[in-house]
Design a protein around this motif. Sequence first.
Motif, PDB file in Angstrom:
ATOM      1  N   LEU A 186      -6.277  -5.596   6.827  1.00 59.10           N
ATOM      2  CA  LEU A 186      -5.644  -4.559   6.020  1.00 59.10           C
ATOM      3  C   LEU A 186      -4.953  -3.551   6.929  1.00 59.10           C
ATOM      4  CD1 LEU A 186      -8.450  -3.886   3.375  1.00 59.10           C
ATOM      5  CD2 LEU A 186      -6.289  -5.085   3.004  1.00 59.10           C
ATOM      6  N   GLY A 187      -4.081  -2.721   6.316  1.00 58.77           N
ATOM      7  CA  GLY A 187      -3.310  -1.770   7.116  1.00 58.77           C
ATOM      8  C   GLY A 187      -3.993  -0.448   7.354  1.00 58.77           C
ATOM      9  N   CYS A 188      -4.708   0.070   6.343  1.00 52.06           N
ATOM     10  CA  CYS A 188      -5.344   1.378   6.484  1.00 52.06           C
ATOM     11  C   CYS A 188      -6.496   1.464   5.475  1.00 52.06           C
ATOM     12  CB  CYS A 188      -4.340   2.500   6.237  1.00 52.06           C
ATOM     13  SG  CYS A 188      -3.888   2.709   4.504  1.00 52.06           S
ATOM     14  N   PRO A 189      -7.343   2.485   5.574  1.00 50.95           N
ATOM     15  CA  PRO A 189      -8.469   2.585   4.636  1.00 50.95           C
ATOM     16  C   PRO A 189      -8.028   2.655   3.168  1.00 50.95           C
ATOM     17  CG  PRO A 189      -8.853   4.009   6.524  1.00 50.95           C
ATOM     18  CD  PRO A 189      -7.461   3.490   6.666  1.00 50.95           C
ATOM     19  N   CYS A 223       0.851  -1.190   0.000  1.00 51.55           N
ATOM     20  CA  CYS A 223       0.000   0.000   0.000  1.00 51.55           C
ATOM     21  C   CYS A 223       0.891   1.246   0.000  1.00 51.55           C
ATOM     22  CB  CYS A 223      -0.902   0.003   1.231  1.00 51.55           C
ATOM     23  SG  CYS A 223      -1.828   1.537   1.442  1.00 51.55           S
ATOM     24  N   PRO A 224       0.702   2.152  -0.948  1.00 49.85           N
ATOM     25  CA  PRO A 224       1.589   3.321  -1.012  1.00 49.85           C
ATOM     26  C   PRO A 224       1.406   4.269   0.178  1.00 49.85           C
ATOM     27  CG  PRO A 224      -0.182   3.510  -2.632  1.00 49.85           C
ATOM     28  CD  PRO A 224      -0.304   2.150  -2.018  1.00 49.85           C
ATOM     29  N   PHE A 232       1.593  -1.334   4.008  1.00 48.06           N
ATOM     30  CA  PHE A 232       1.133  -2.700   4.311  1.00 48.06           C
ATOM     31  C   PHE A 232       1.303  -3.576   3.071  1.00 48.06           C
ATOM     32  CE2 PHE A 232      -2.069  -5.949   5.405  1.00 48.06           C
ATOM     33  CZ  PHE A 232      -1.759  -6.156   6.747  1.00 48.06           C
ATOM     34  N   LYS A 233       1.784  -4.822   3.268  1.00 44.56           N
ATOM     35  CA  LYS A 233       2.039  -5.699   2.108  1.00 44.56           C
ATOM     36  C   LYS A 233       0.834  -6.575   1.822  1.00 44.56           C
ATOM     37  CE  LYS A 233       6.941  -6.244   3.101  1.00 44.56           C
ATOM     38  NZ  LYS A 233       7.889  -7.217   3.653  1.00 44.56           N
ATOM     39  N   ILE A 234       0.643  -6.860   0.549  1.00 52.51           N
ATOM     40  CA  ILE A 234      -0.488  -7.718   0.165  1.00 52.51           C
ATOM     41  C   ILE A 234      -0.293  -9.126   0.744  1.00 52.51           C
ATOM     42  CG2 ILE A 234       0.401  -8.571  -2.044  1.00 52.51           C
ATOM     43  CD1 ILE A 234      -2.520  -7.958  -3.076  1.00 52.51           C
TER      44      ILE A 234
END
Lengths: 155, 361
Positions: A89-92, A73-74, A78-80
């Motif tokens: 997931l890491g963030c919205p 995620c840019p 967070f990595k897929i």
Amino acid sequence: MFLTQIINGQVSELALCEACARAKGLFDPQSLTFAEKFFPEEFKNRLDKLVRELTAGEPSAKAPAGRNILSRCPVCGFKIDDYRRTGHLGCPDCYSAFARELDPAAEAVEAASDESAAITRARLERELQQAIAREDYERAAILRDQINSQPPAHS
Amino acid sequence: MKFDTLLRAPHLWNPDRNTTDGVVFGSIVRMVRNLPDFPFPGWSTEDTRAAVATRILPVIKEIRGFKTAFYAEMPELSYGQRRALLTRKQMTPCMAARQDGCHVVIPQKKNVFFMVNEEEHLVAHVFNNGLEFDSGLDTLSELDELLSERLSFAYSEKNGYLTSIPSEAGDGLQLYCLLHLPGLTCANMMNQVTKALEKLHVSISPYFSDAQDDTGHLFVLFSIPGPEGSIDELQENFLDVVHHLVRRELQVRRKLHAEPGLHLQDAIGRAYGLLTNCHRLSIKELRDAISLLRLGTLQGIICWAEGERDMLVALHHFALDQATLTALAEENGDPSLCIRRATAARDFLNNHPHHFSETTA
């Protein structure tokens, strides 16, 4: 897994792979039988709905063309792979970064579209070779232009 | 408010026999929301969690009734205090494991509490007696409106309210139901029931822990986010399952009661004998015995001078109070706990006149 449902004489048959059956909550045949006996009404409703969903085809969701699966995620980094491992997931913003991963229906539509494009391109290339072989250069030029206008195949 | 003051507040759950035959003793509606510009709590740093709490806590404080609530950051709570709140369902297991930057907000006289930086940035639980999901949903809708005036939440047209677990995105709502299932437990059917429920997108876990522990025959049933489109559909399906499970539990109870071998009557008599005669009592023994006394009361095997309904509530609260005391006392390694528990059980039965019905005595 094969599932046959008969309602008012109408037979509905489903064939599901292990992954799909598990996703639909139909993996363990023993507990499936128990669920049918223990919650007959609720189980029948759930199964009716499942049959309707599957026989009506996939949802009409479409992913925007050209969207890629990002591996990270840019926004939050967070990595897929972490999503695949934990289901979190890491963030919205991960929702847009991993949109194709999160929406298998859209991915299937894209995959089908990719497959269809690849088949068309192969057919045109085959016809082009045949046109060149028979020295039909007018037809070959048309086919070449058609091939060039096709979207590039996904690797 | 101090922690001790919070614990002195009575339990808000009263098993409601009129609607669910003593099977359902409470329901919870959970609402989750996230702020758009921060990582989810599981992927955030201590500083980010602190920043999220700084945004959310002042807004909660301004809601009527929350200014004087119990506020605590997780490191301020001992593990015993966390276990006590878990027992009262005023904290989730996920929250109990959290540390810096994670907060609980629990008002004394309201049936709602907040957790900040649990699995999501903001989590609200509303609990009610019986199967009152509608009033829980109304309460959450009002709170959501108040919060939304001051905070913006992560939302997308396609997915609804965004959550750390994608399958839970949407309304951001989940339903829980608290059940007393001694019949199905005594009939050794809980494993099968658990597997069967999973096929209906409903899950069940023991009330007192996440492990395979059916102590006290209390369970939490909850909806697994699935294909249901809206909360109305989710609620309808969930209620169908709950009502069916209640009917099955009652059927099994009747069947056990009617068995010629008198196994149920024997189990209830033994539980009564344990409570009235033991000098040391573990919390598991107490929970199981109280559960069987509740079952005996519902089946008309034990009759109480105070009336069946009041005693069902009293038995339930006695078991939960003892569980709370145990959670707090175990932390200090109190060697006399088992002895005091046995004394409390004898005193409880002495203070509530009762007799066994003639047909089963």
